[in-house]
Structure formats: structure tokens, C-alpha cells
Design an enzyme around this catalytic site. Sequence first.
Site, PDB file in Angstrom:
ATOM      1  N   SER A 140       0.848  -1.191   0.000  1.00  0.00           N
ATOM      2  CA  SER A 140       0.000   0.000   0.000  1.00  0.00           C
ATOM      3  C   SER A 140       0.881   1.237   0.000  1.00  0.00           C
ATOM      4  CB  SER A 140      -0.883   0.012   1.253  1.00  0.00           C
ATOM      5  OG  SER A 140      -1.576   1.248   1.386  1.00  0.00           O
ATOM      6  N   TYR A 154      -1.574  -1.437  10.267  1.00  0.00           N
ATOM      7  CA  TYR A 154      -1.782  -1.503   8.819  1.00  0.00           C
ATOM      8  C   TYR A 154      -0.559  -0.996   8.050  1.00  0.00           C
ATOM      9  CZ  TYR A 154      -3.944  -1.215   4.248  1.00  0.00           C
ATOM     10  OH  TYR A 154      -4.219  -1.391   2.916  1.00  0.00           O
TER      11      TYR A 154
END
Length: 266
Positions: A140, A154
Site C-alpha cells: 500500500s 496496517y
Amino acid sequence: MARRLALITGASAGIGAAFARILASHGYDVALTARRADRLEALAGEIRLRFGVEAYAIPADLADPAGVEAVLAGVVAQGRVVDVLVNNAGYGLPGTYATTSWADQGKFLQVMLTSVCELSHKVLPGMIERKFGRIVNVASLAGLVPGAAGHTLYAATKGFLVKFSQSLHLENLATGVHVSALCPGFTYSEFHDVNGTRAQVSQSLPEWLWLGADEVAASGYEAVEANRPVCVPGAPNKTIAAIAKILPDDWALALMANQGNRFRKV
């Protein structure tokens, strides 16, 4: 089988489903894994009909420590080996670290980190032996910028996937195995619906920041074929990643502290 096989985790929707269709369009058979068996069967049926390749649905939960073995056993049961691995399964866990349970955080790490490393470790020797392999780790943009409050692990796991992919890329330069970390930004998928931030991100983020899952997956496919270790799809995301590299750390962290509540649920 004359055709090679691609295994895609988190294949029931979003980027995973898009990867399955792209790989099938390039002549790969596909093994699809996720928790939702009905979604997998529907996608497998679509792929067989549309692309004329084989598609296997292998329901499994990668939050279970036995999940990776269950997936690979499903591949072996078909008499196949994994030539392409797309580690896409993932989700966001809202809240701060102290207010979430370790049970939930432990499952998160199992899906986002441990299962990725285990799958890669178990399919890589065969790829090296056959002198062909492709591994895409869906990381990401969050792994390339400072962490934000909320969803604590995350960005940390996504940053790990970037470094992990870079190391695997360098280790396999002469083996025929290509490894890439795909680092998308905001992507139209079910990700924000599942973690409860859909209304938050839809209201606070401009449309030009978003990409479609098909566009993201196409960028990832092109990157791993070209053996680029890191791929950031979309001009806005490339700009953000470049700025994050050159900004002083304290400035970048202050910016994330100011803007993080637009896309993180604390």
C-alpha cells in the site's frame, strides 16, 4: 497441464478478483482463495466461461494458522503447482492499539504478514527449480508514508511487505522469479465498506485520489512482468510517495497527524 497456475488470495472481490481476471486473460489457470465460497465459485465460473482457462475455488481463512496449508493442499489436490502468487488478502482494523484486543490484532498479523511470508516461502523453491515464478505482494501507499493514528498495524505491515519484496527481488535476480510490491493508494473496492470507513473517506477525499481495482491490478501485472520491485500506480500516488521521501521526518509526521483523521478511524 500446459498452462501455468496463478494463486490469488483475497480473490473474492476488489483487487484480488481483478488480478484473477487479468491473469486469466493472459492464459493462466487460476486458483482463487478467500473466505466466501459463494463469491469464489461465481468468479471461477465467470473466468472459465469468459477466458477458457481452468479456475479452482479454494475457500480458506488465512487468519487460521492452518489456512496456508489448507490452500496449498487444495492446489495439490488438483495436481498443480503454483507458478504465480498474488498475496492480496487483507483488511483494516479500526481503532487505536490500546483499545483493540490482542486476539483481533493477532489475527490481523496472521493474515497481513505471517500468511504472506509462509505462502511465499513454500512456493518459492518450486519456482526457482522450474526457473519461472511471479510473486506480487499487495502492499500500500501507506507503507511508503509515515504511520497515522488508528489502524495501527496496517501501515507497519505494508511497509514490511515493501522491504520483504525488495529483498526477495534481489535474492532472485538470476532465478527467473520476479517479485514486486504493489503499493496502491485509495482504491474502489469493498475495503472501506468492510472496515466501516466508507462514509468517512467518501466525504473527505477528492475523487482524483481514487483508482479502480482493474487499473491497480493491471499496473501490478505489468510491474511484476517487468520485474520492478516496487510499483506505485497512479500519478497522484507517485507524487505523494516522492514527497514522503524528501520531506523531513518531523514535517511528514506532523502532516499525517493533521490529515490522518480523513481516512483512519480512531
